[in-house]
Design a protein around this motif. Structure first.
Motif, PDB file in Angstrom:
ATOM      1  N   ARG A 145       1.010  -1.255  -0.105  1.00  0.00           N
ATOM      2  CA  ARG A 145       0.078  -0.150   0.131  1.00  0.00           C
ATOM      3  C   ARG A 145       0.994   1.161  -0.037  1.00  0.00           C
ATOM      4  O   ARG A 145       1.879   1.402   0.859  1.00  0.00           O
ATOM      5  N   GLY A 146       0.617   2.315  -1.066  1.00  0.00           N
ATOM      6  CA  GLY A 146       1.486   3.389  -0.942  1.00  0.00           C
ATOM      7  C   GLY A 146       1.953   3.811  -2.188  1.00  0.00           C
ATOM      8  O   GLY A 146       1.718   3.223  -3.182  1.00  0.00           O
ATOM      9  N   GLY A 147       2.827   4.584  -2.345  1.00  0.00           N
ATOM     10  CA  GLY A 147       3.670   5.174  -3.501  1.00  0.00           C
ATOM     11  C   GLY A 147       4.556   4.406  -4.024  1.00  0.00           C
ATOM     12  O   GLY A 147       4.776   3.313  -3.707  1.00  0.00           O
ATOM     13  N   VAL A 148       5.337   5.004  -5.117  1.00  0.00           N
ATOM     14  CA  VAL A 148       6.305   4.185  -5.507  1.00  0.00           C
ATOM     15  C   VAL A 148       7.765   4.009  -4.523  1.00  0.00           C
ATOM     16  O   VAL A 148       8.080   2.682  -4.930  1.00  0.00           O
ATOM     17  N   ARG A 149       7.812   4.867  -3.882  1.00  0.00           N
ATOM     18  CA  ARG A 149       8.768   4.614  -2.984  1.00  0.00           C
ATOM     19  C   ARG A 149       8.501   3.488  -1.869  1.00  0.00           C
ATOM     20  O   ARG A 149       9.519   2.700  -1.648  1.00  0.00           O
TER      21      ARG A 149
END
Length: 297
Positions: free
Chosen positions: A240-244
């Motif tokens: 879950r979350g962004g590219v990082r």
């Protein structure tokens, strides 16, 4: 990848050139061949490419070969440095050795010898990974505690898809790219009840592929980029979350799960399956299942 303000025509032609380069890194790639792919003169392609990418086609080719080689050295320990050099398109091991040390500040031999955390620090300084990977601790921290990935092994059948590229670090452009490919597929009657939306992950390149699956019988419009995802076993885990966050999870997978799994990574790219529509939800708010291709050690 390509800037937002480039014209649609130039973008399409340059995408064709970039995809050709990335598929043929192990071959001799001349400016004349690239110009033919783009239907430009060599002079015009050279000028346009440098304006759009900030580097010449030759510089881009060398950089992508070196980034791919570094990934080979880290992921494919069974390959010799000579094999890596030739498979990444270098004319000789000596040429590769000089280019690698000049780019990374460390020899290919040394890259293999240092601990993985140090490899991460070295690669973090490369052109496209800055800000994406954590050079301090390769863990998920929730309230200060260490969290490992829950990894499953799944078998999948072969999938065929069409894709377009988006900048790896621009989540707004990733969402827009999904909108664009859906619009394109709908206009060409390519969407069915079985269509799946996928994200193609290339950890060694500065791109993200927005992809939709298509049937084996589907006719493909001219100048459309296609990909075949191989059947076989895949390690699957949720992020879950962004590219990082995706990159951090990939690090955890490589460092904590893979070494004692009895498997090695089979190909240099993985893909994501989304729990929500990525054309409607910004990437950083999506829950993704990440699929990494495996083969026995």
């Amino acid at each position: 990848m390509l800037p937002k303000d480039i014209s649609k025509e130039h973008k399409q032609r340059l995408e064709t050139v970039i995809n050709y380069i990335l598929k043929n890194l192990n071959n001799d790639i001349s400016l004349e061949v690239l110009a033919e792919k783009a239907n430009y003169s060599p002079f015009h392609l050279q000028k346009l490419f440098k304006q759009a990418m900030g580097e010449s086609p030759k510089q881009y080719i060398i950089r992508m070969r070196l980034e791919t080689a570094a990934h080979y050295l880290i992921v494919y320990g069974q390959k010799s440095i000579t094999e890596v050099a030739y498979e990444c398109g270098f004319s000789s091991p000596a040429v590769f050795a000089r280019a690698f040390k000049s780019y990374f500040g460390i020899s290919a031999e040394k890259m293999r010898q240092v601990q993985h955390q140090q490899q991460v620090i070295i690669r973090k300084e490369s052109f496209h990974l800055k800000g994406l990977i954590d050079s301090k601790k390769i863990v998920y921290a929730e309230g200060g505690s260490k969290k490992t990935l829950k990894v499953e092994i799944k078998k999948i059948v072969e999938m065929r898809g069409i894709f377009i590229n988006a900048p790896l670090q621009d989540e707004t452009m990733i969402q827009q790219s999904f909108k664009d490919i859906l619009r394109f597929a709908d206009a060409h009657d390519m969407l069915t009840s079985d269509t799946r939306m996928l994200g193609l992950i290339y950890p060694h390149q500065d791109r993200y592929g927005t992809c939709i699956s298509i049937s084996k019988e589907q006719a493909i419009p001219k100048n459309t980029e296609t990909i075949t995802i191989s059947r076989g076993k895949y390690a699957v885990f949720k992020v879950r979350g962004g590219v990082r966050d995706t990159f951090r999870a990939l690090q955890i997978f490589h460092d904590q799960w893979l070494p004692d799994s009895g498997y090695k990574i089979a190909e240099l790219f993985g893909f994501e399956v989304f729990m929500s529509n990525p054309a409607l939800v910004v990437y950083s708010r999506l829950v993704k299942e990440v699929y990494i291709p495996l083969e026995p050690v």
